[in-house]
Design an enzyme around this catalytic site. Structure first.
Site, PDB file in Angstrom:
ATOM      1  N   HIS A 114      47.962  35.488  41.189  1.00 22.68           N
ATOM      2  CA  HIS A 114      48.314  36.589  42.089  1.00 22.68           C
ATOM      3  C   HIS A 114      48.269  36.151  43.532  1.00 22.68           C
ATOM      4  O   HIS A 114      47.429  36.574  44.304  1.00 22.68           O
ATOM      5  CB  HIS A 114      47.392  37.791  41.857  1.00 22.68           C
ATOM      6  CG  HIS A 114      47.719  38.498  40.599  1.00 22.68           C
ATOM      7  ND1 HIS A 114      48.874  39.233  40.453  1.00 22.68           N
ATOM      8  CD2 HIS A 114      47.112  38.545  39.396  1.00 22.68           C
ATOM      9  CE1 HIS A 114      48.929  39.708  39.233  1.00 22.68           C
ATOM     10  NE2 HIS A 114      47.884  39.299  38.558  1.00 22.68           N
ATOM     11  N   SER A 153      40.982  41.948  45.149  1.00 21.91           N
ATOM     12  CA  SER A 153      39.673  42.621  45.202  1.00 21.91           C
ATOM     13  C   SER A 153      38.535  41.612  45.302  1.00 21.91           C
ATOM     14  O   SER A 153      37.524  41.880  45.940  1.00 21.91           O
ATOM     15  CB  SER A 153      39.488  43.541  44.002  1.00 21.91           C
ATOM     16  OG  SER A 153      39.621  42.806  42.828  1.00 21.91           O
ATOM     17  N   ASN A 154      38.707  40.435  44.697  1.00 24.73           N
ATOM     18  CA  ASN A 154      37.598  39.487  44.790  1.00 24.73           C
ATOM     19  C   ASN A 154      37.480  38.916  46.206  1.00 24.73           C
ATOM     20  O   ASN A 154      36.392  38.590  46.668  1.00 24.73           O
ATOM     21  CB  ASN A 154      37.697  38.403  43.701  1.00 24.73           C
ATOM     22  CG  ASN A 154      38.697  37.335  44.020  1.00 24.73           C
ATOM     23  OD1 ASN A 154      38.404  36.410  44.741  1.00 24.73           O
ATOM     24  ND2 ASN A 154      39.915  37.461  43.510  1.00 24.73           N
ATOM     25  N   THR A 174      36.200  38.514  31.755  1.00 24.05           N
ATOM     26  CA  THR A 174      35.475  37.401  32.391  1.00 24.05           C
ATOM     27  C   THR A 174      35.017  37.697  33.827  1.00 24.05           C
ATOM     28  O   THR A 174      34.026  37.146  34.278  1.00 24.05           O
ATOM     29  CB  THR A 174      36.343  36.120  32.429  1.00 24.05           C
ATOM     30  OG1 THR A 174      37.589  36.442  33.034  1.00 24.05           O
ATOM     31  CG2 THR A 174      36.565  35.561  31.042  1.00 24.05           C
ATOM     32  N   CYS A 191      42.769  30.016  29.941  1.00 25.93           N
ATOM     33  CA  CYS A 191      41.481  29.422  30.301  1.00 25.93           C
ATOM     34  C   CYS A 191      40.618  29.323  29.038  1.00 25.93           C
ATOM     35  O   CYS A 191      40.528  30.281  28.270  1.00 25.93           O
ATOM     36  CB  CYS A 191      40.794  30.298  31.340  1.00 25.93           C
ATOM     37  SG  CYS A 191      39.136  29.717  31.694  1.00 25.93           S
ATOM     38  N   CYS A 227      39.601  28.999  40.701  1.00 29.27           N
ATOM     39  CA  CYS A 227      38.554  28.618  39.755  1.00 29.27           C
ATOM     40  C   CYS A 227      39.163  27.562  38.829  1.00 29.27           C
ATOM     41  O   CYS A 227      40.372  27.312  38.856  1.00 29.27           O
ATOM     42  CB  CYS A 227      38.103  29.832  38.954  1.00 29.27           C
ATOM     43  SG  CYS A 227      39.453  30.531  37.994  1.00 29.27           S
ATOM     44  N   HIS A 233      44.935  33.977  32.123  1.00 29.10           N
ATOM     45  CA  HIS A 233      44.471  35.249  31.547  1.00 29.10           C
ATOM     46  C   HIS A 233      44.625  35.334  30.034  1.00 29.10           C
ATOM     47  O   HIS A 233      44.013  36.170  29.398  1.00 29.10           O
ATOM     48  CB  HIS A 233      45.341  36.402  32.074  1.00 29.10           C
ATOM     49  CG  HIS A 233      45.161  36.706  33.507  1.00 29.10           C
ATOM     50  ND1 HIS A 233      43.972  36.559  34.151  1.00 29.10           N
ATOM     51  CD2 HIS A 233      46.023  37.192  34.424  1.00 29.10           C
ATOM     52  CE1 HIS A 233      44.126  36.934  35.408  1.00 29.10           C
ATOM     53  NE2 HIS A 233      45.360  37.308  35.600  1.00 29.10           N
ATOM     54  N   CYS A 268      32.383  35.154  33.216  1.00 27.43           N
ATOM     55  CA  CYS A 268      32.479  33.780  33.709  1.00 27.43           C
ATOM     56  C   CYS A 268      31.687  33.644  35.005  1.00 27.43           C
ATOM     57  O   CYS A 268      31.692  34.542  35.844  1.00 27.43           O
ATOM     58  CB  CYS A 268      33.945  33.442  33.941  1.00 27.43           C
ATOM     59  SG  CYS A 268      34.174  31.901  34.791  1.00 27.43           S
ATOM     60  N   GLU A 290      44.291  40.322  31.245  1.00 34.13           N
ATOM     61  CA  GLU A 290      43.315  39.587  30.419  1.00 34.13           C
ATOM     62  C   GLU A 290      42.791  40.498  29.303  1.00 34.13           C
ATOM     63  O   GLU A 290      42.671  40.082  28.146  1.00 34.13           O
ATOM     64  CB  GLU A 290      42.150  39.100  31.286  1.00 34.13           C
ATOM     65  CG  GLU A 290      41.135  38.297  30.469  1.00 34.13           C
ATOM     66  CD  GLU A 290      39.804  38.089  31.192  1.00 34.13           C
ATOM     67  OE1 GLU A 290      39.813  37.776  32.392  1.00 34.13           O
ATOM     68  OE2 GLU A 290      38.756  38.246  30.534  1.00 34.13           O
TER      69      GLU A 290
HETATM   70 FE1  F3S Z   1      38.641  31.376  36.093  1.00 33.85          FE
HETATM   71 FE2  F3S Z   1      38.553  31.007  33.549  1.00 33.85          FE
HETATM   72 FE3  F3S Z   1      36.491  31.915  34.790  1.00 33.85          FE
HETATM   73  S1  F3S Z   1      40.294  31.727  34.688  1.00 33.85           S
HETATM   74  S2  F3S Z   1      37.297  33.091  36.468  1.00 33.85           S
HETATM   75  S3  F3S Z   1      37.350  29.901  35.028  1.00 33.85           S
HETATM   76  S4  F3S Z   1      37.278  32.615  32.875  1.00 33.85           S
END
Ligand code: F3S
Length: 289
Positions: free
Chosen positions: A40, A229-230, A172, A104, A12, A82, A200, A134
């Site tokens: 990770h 997990s995602n 997020t 972020c 992301c 994070h 997010c 986070e």
């Molecule tokens: Fe990535 Fe920032 Fe969203 S690290 S998942 S863009 S909160």
């Protein structure tokens, strides 16, 4: 045969920014440390290790380090996407360590919300997983009481003090539907609450695009770590729309057998999969089939 890679596959915005920061710092020739693994993904961490990047695992480890051990040649400590607690910034400052903050901006925004409302006396409720770095970081910006809630049961059992105002924020990557359900429990209790939906969109967008692509594809390839997990969630979503869905970590795992009838191969990847791996898989499919 067409090969389509999802636009949202892989890192992301926040993670890409943090990883790029590390590679940029390596280029300067400085000693580079990251506070926690930057992402990770074993492949990335190994590559960085080979380039001399050291990981400071936790606060205790940082406490024991002195300026000399971290900055033999003006080295830096990079804070990952994070984010970290306020205490960690203070510690870095006390030790006079140069720090590059790659938190972020979406996480940074949560820190600001928590700090502000906490100063005003709100009880902070973080909807998320308390063991996740986070959430640990967010927690560390609260001055007044703070509670982490992940399940309906925890929300039901929560009791605010008389006249206490609540400020609810979310990790997020928390699931939006679950967040809404938990907020509803707090609302039903009749508390005075401020809700900041800090989820997010990156995860949601990646999942929606994967579903769309899987619905059109004859074969889907989902790339990501087995413990991610995602990525597992992406795989499940794709599998629900496309029976021939493959879950691989790297190109070496791909045992693809494509019949002639295949017209479209879709590729997507979890949030911690580097572009390099996505490109390798993409090129392999394009060249060999
Ligand atoms: Fe990535 Fe920032 Fe969203 S690290 S998942 S863009 S909160």
């Amino acid at each position: 045969m067409e090969v389509v890679v999802a636009k949202t596959a892989g890192f992301c915005f926040g993670v890409k920014r943090a990883v790029d920061t590390v590679y940029e710092q390596i280029e300067t020739g400085k000693a580079v440390h990251t506070y926690g693994p930057i992402v990770h993904n074993g492949e990335v961490v190994k590559d960085l290790e080979e380039k001399g990047v050291k990981v400071i695992e936790n606060r205790q480890e940082l406490e024991q380090m002195d300026r000399e051990s971290i900055q033999p040649n003006n080295g830096t400590v990079i804070i990952r996407a994070h984010g970290v607690s306020e205490e960690v910034y203070q510690l870095l400052e006390e030790k006079k360590l140069e720090c590059i903050d790659a938190t972020c901006p979406f996480v940074k925004k949560i820190h600001r919300i928590v700090q502000r409302h906490s100063k005003e006396g709100c009880h902070i409720v973080i909807i998320g997983n308390g063991a996740h770095p986070e959430v640990e970081g967010i927690r560390g910006w609260a001055q007044a009481p703070v509670t982490v809630v992940e399940t309906q049961e925890q929300a039901q059992n929560f009791v605010a003090k008389e006249g206490e105002k609540l400020c609810i924020v979310a990790q997020t990557t928390f699931n939006y539907k679950k967040f809404q359900d938990l907020v509803e429990i707090f609302e039903k209790k009749g508390y005075d609450i401020i809700v900041a939906n800090t989820i997010c969109n990156a995860t949601k967008e990646r999942q929606e695009e994967a579903l769309e692509l899987a619905a059109k594809a004859d074969v889907m390839i989902v790339i990501g770590g087995t413990h991610s997990s995602n990525t597992r969630k992406l795989y499940e979503l794709c599998k629900s729309r496309c029976e021939s869905t493959y879950y691989i970590q790297t190109l070496a795992d791909l045992k693809l057998d494509l019949p002639n009838s295949v017209e479209l191969v879709g590729i997507t990847a979890g949030a911690s999969t580097p572009n390099k791996i996505i490109e390798e898989v993409q090129n392999y499919v394009r060249i060999n089939f």
